[in-house]
Design a protein around this motif. Sequence first.
Motif, PDB file in Angstrom:
ATOM      1  N   GLU A 120      23.199  77.926 -61.009  1.00 52.04           N
ATOM      2  CA  GLU A 120      22.421  77.341 -59.921  1.00 52.04           C
ATOM      3  C   GLU A 120      22.530  78.194 -58.656  1.00 52.04           C
ATOM      4  OE1 GLU A 120      22.825  72.605 -61.231  1.00 52.04           O
ATOM      5  OE2 GLU A 120      23.705  73.325 -59.353  1.00 52.04           O
ATOM      6  N   LEU A 121      23.768  78.574 -58.315  1.00 53.58           N
ATOM      7  CA  LEU A 121      23.972  79.374 -57.115  1.00 53.58           C
ATOM      8  C   LEU A 121      23.319  80.743 -57.229  1.00 53.58           C
ATOM      9  CD1 LEU A 121      27.641  78.609 -56.030  1.00 53.58           C
ATOM     10  CD2 LEU A 121      25.580  78.224 -54.699  1.00 53.58           C
ATOM     11  N   LEU A 122      23.431  81.372 -58.398  1.00 46.68           N
ATOM     12  CA  LEU A 122      22.807  82.681 -58.607  1.00 46.68           C
ATOM     13  C   LEU A 122      21.297  82.603 -58.404  1.00 46.68           C
ATOM     14  CD1 LEU A 122      24.776  84.100 -61.671  1.00 46.68           C
ATOM     15  CD2 LEU A 122      24.747  85.028 -59.352  1.00 46.68           C
ATOM     16  N   ASN A 123      20.707  81.531 -58.907  1.00 42.37           N
ATOM     17  CA  ASN A 123      19.274  81.350 -58.740  1.00 42.37           C
ATOM     18  C   ASN A 123      18.916  81.202 -57.258  1.00 42.37           C
ATOM     19  OD1 ASN A 123      16.572  80.989 -59.474  1.00 42.37           O
ATOM     20  ND2 ASN A 123      16.812  78.786 -59.706  1.00 42.37           N
ATOM     21  N   CYS A 124      19.709  80.418 -56.539  1.00 42.97           N
ATOM     22  CA  CYS A 124      19.473  80.239 -55.101  1.00 42.97           C
ATOM     23  C   CYS A 124      19.652  81.561 -54.351  1.00 42.97           C
ATOM     24  CB  CYS A 124      20.434  79.194 -54.532  1.00 42.97           C
ATOM     25  SG  CYS A 124      20.187  77.522 -55.164  1.00 42.97           S
ATOM     26  N   MET A 125      20.676  82.319 -54.721  1.00 38.94           N
ATOM     27  CA  MET A 125      20.946  83.596 -54.064  1.00 38.94           C
ATOM     28  C   MET A 125      19.843  84.605 -54.343  1.00 38.94           C
ATOM     29  SD  MET A 125      24.989  83.498 -55.006  1.00 38.94           S
ATOM     30  CE  MET A 125      25.337  85.231 -54.778  1.00 38.94           C
ATOM     31  N   ARG A 126      19.330  84.616 -55.576  1.00 34.16           N
ATOM     32  CA  ARG A 126      18.248  85.541 -55.919  1.00 34.16           C
ATOM     33  C   ARG A 126      16.992  85.222 -55.120  1.00 34.16           C
ATOM     34  NH1 ARG A 126      20.332  85.353 -61.377  1.00 34.16           N
ATOM     35  NH2 ARG A 126      19.088  83.482 -61.769  1.00 34.16           N
ATOM     36  N   ARG A 127      16.700  83.946 -55.003  1.00 32.52           N
ATOM     37  CA  ARG A 127      15.498  83.548 -54.272  1.00 32.52           C
ATOM     38  C   ARG A 127      15.599  83.931 -52.803  1.00 32.52           C
ATOM     39  NH1 ARG A 127      12.471  78.377 -56.588  1.00 32.52           N
ATOM     40  NH2 ARG A 127      12.856  78.686 -58.798  1.00 32.52           N
ATOM     41  N   ALA A 128      16.814  83.822 -52.251  1.00 29.50           N
ATOM     42  CA  ALA A 128      17.004  84.176 -50.846  1.00 29.50           C
ATOM     43  C   ALA A 128      16.881  85.682 -50.631  1.00 29.50           C
ATOM     44  CB  ALA A 128      18.368  83.697 -50.371  1.00 29.50           C
ATOM     45  N   SER A 129      17.470  86.476 -51.517  1.00 27.41           N
ATOM     46  CA  SER A 129      17.512  87.919 -51.322  1.00 27.41           C
ATOM     47  C   SER A 129      16.210  88.618 -51.672  1.00 27.41           C
ATOM     48  CB  SER A 129      18.643  88.527 -52.159  1.00 27.41           C
ATOM     49  OG  SER A 129      18.397  88.294 -53.539  1.00 27.41           O
ATOM     50  N   SER A 130      15.381  88.003 -52.519  1.00 29.25           N
ATOM     51  CA  SER A 130      14.144  88.653 -52.946  1.00 29.25           C
ATOM     52  C   SER A 130      12.923  88.155 -52.185  1.00 29.25           C
ATOM     53  CB  SER A 130      13.920  88.411 -54.444  1.00 29.25           C
ATOM     54  OG  SER A 130      13.771  87.017 -54.697  1.00 29.25           O
ATOM     55  N   ASN A 131      13.204  87.439 -51.034  1.00 33.24           N
ATOM     56  CA  ASN A 131      12.098  86.887 -50.234  1.00 33.24           C
ATOM     57  C   ASN A 131      11.176  86.048 -51.097  1.00 33.24           C
ATOM     58  OD1 ASN A 131      12.875  88.128 -47.801  1.00 33.24           O
ATOM     59  ND2 ASN A 131      11.979  90.047 -48.488  1.00 33.24           N
ATOM     60  N   TYR A 132      11.793  85.223 -51.937  1.00 31.64           N
ATOM     61  CA  TYR A 132      11.014  84.386 -52.846  1.00 31.64           C
ATOM     62  C   TYR A 132      10.034  83.512 -52.083  1.00 31.64           C
ATOM     63  CZ  TYR A 132      10.047  80.770 -56.306  1.00 31.64           C
ATOM     64  OH  TYR A 132       9.431  79.909 -57.150  1.00 31.64           O
ATOM     65  N   GLU A 133      10.541  82.968 -50.960  1.00 30.13           N
ATOM     66  CA  GLU A 133       9.673  82.173 -50.099  1.00 30.13           C
ATOM     67  C   GLU A 133       9.338  82.993 -48.865  1.00 30.13           C
ATOM     68  OE1 GLU A 133      11.344  77.715 -51.100  1.00 30.13           O
ATOM     69  OE2 GLU A 133      12.012  78.778 -49.343  1.00 30.13           O
ATOM     70  N   LYS A 134       8.084  83.328 -48.710  1.00 36.56           N
ATOM     71  CA  LYS A 134       7.665  84.119 -47.557  1.00 36.56           C
ATOM     72  C   LYS A 134       7.853  83.303 -46.279  1.00 36.56           C
ATOM     73  CE  LYS A 134       4.229  86.783 -50.102  1.00 36.56           C
ATOM     74  NZ  LYS A 134       2.801  87.161 -50.201  1.00 36.56           N
TER      75      LYS A 134
END
Length: 323
Positions: A120-134
């Motif tokens: 769960e945390l890895l998924n959250c961290m990936r979304r944050a670092s890859s600008n998942y949400e513009k």
Amino acid sequence: MDKYIKNLINRLCEIYGYNIIEFQGTMPGFESTWGAVKKYENAAEVIFFSNVNDYNSLNKESFLNSLKNTLQCDNIRLIQIVVGNNVNERIYPQCEYIFINIVDNKILYYSTGLENKVEELLNCMRRASSNYEKTEVSIITYILITVNVLAYIVTAYLSGNFVDSNINVLVFLGAKVNYLIARGEYYRLITCMFLHGGIMHLLLNMFALYSLGPFIEKIYGKTRYLIIYFLSGIVSSIFSYMFSTAVSIGASGAIFGLLGAALIFAMKMKDRIGRGFITNIVSVIFINLFMGFSMSNVDNFGHLGGLIGGSAITLLLGIGKRY
């Protein structure tokens, strides 16, 4: 560090159904007073954050007792997220733990049995670092501010005075004047929202709009935001027309409508964001109303109308899908 933690908490709530929890008081071993909680039928799971330099100063027993009173639950699972730079040896907290290296944005160590939480945390961290949400630009707020400023420039030019507006110019441009509205000039219920009596009047209202607008725009979306703003302003003008004979101008009625929208959001989401946010919004509303009733030349009925209108409209529109 605080921004990093808040991003993780927000994504845990948005993606995995956690709620935000605020820990009361200051206790050693905590990097943030905010955490995430997920309640089950007879149990709760609490995620909290510590710094790698003082993670072991946590008073686990005191913390658990505090949580039991807050959550009204005896079966509580503590998961300690330790954040910091790389370390050369494993850490040994008092609780189940996950160690995050915030420099490399990686999970280095974790307790056995926390594999699902790590994912769960890895998924959250990936979304944050890859600008998942513009990052959303508060374009509607900036447009509204621009229109108000342009209207003031026109007012100042016609008034021949940049500091104070001429009352006759304001009436000519569309101020709320009761007998003119009664004569059929209903457009004044809208145009008065974009006129200001002086540079300080404009600056105070635009600062309030700049501070509050982006939050409402993010929460409700651009379309709902526009609807709330304009209908609040119109209801404000109607209240002023009904209960005050004075010439009235300004964006404050619409801004009070945005405060009403913020209050409705806080009340609907109190289980996720805490009651402290409600208290803050109510305090801001009360202080502004009190100041209005304590000063002359303030359209208090317009403020009340905007607040009531914004709250009622928001209840009808509901909260955006992201919440």
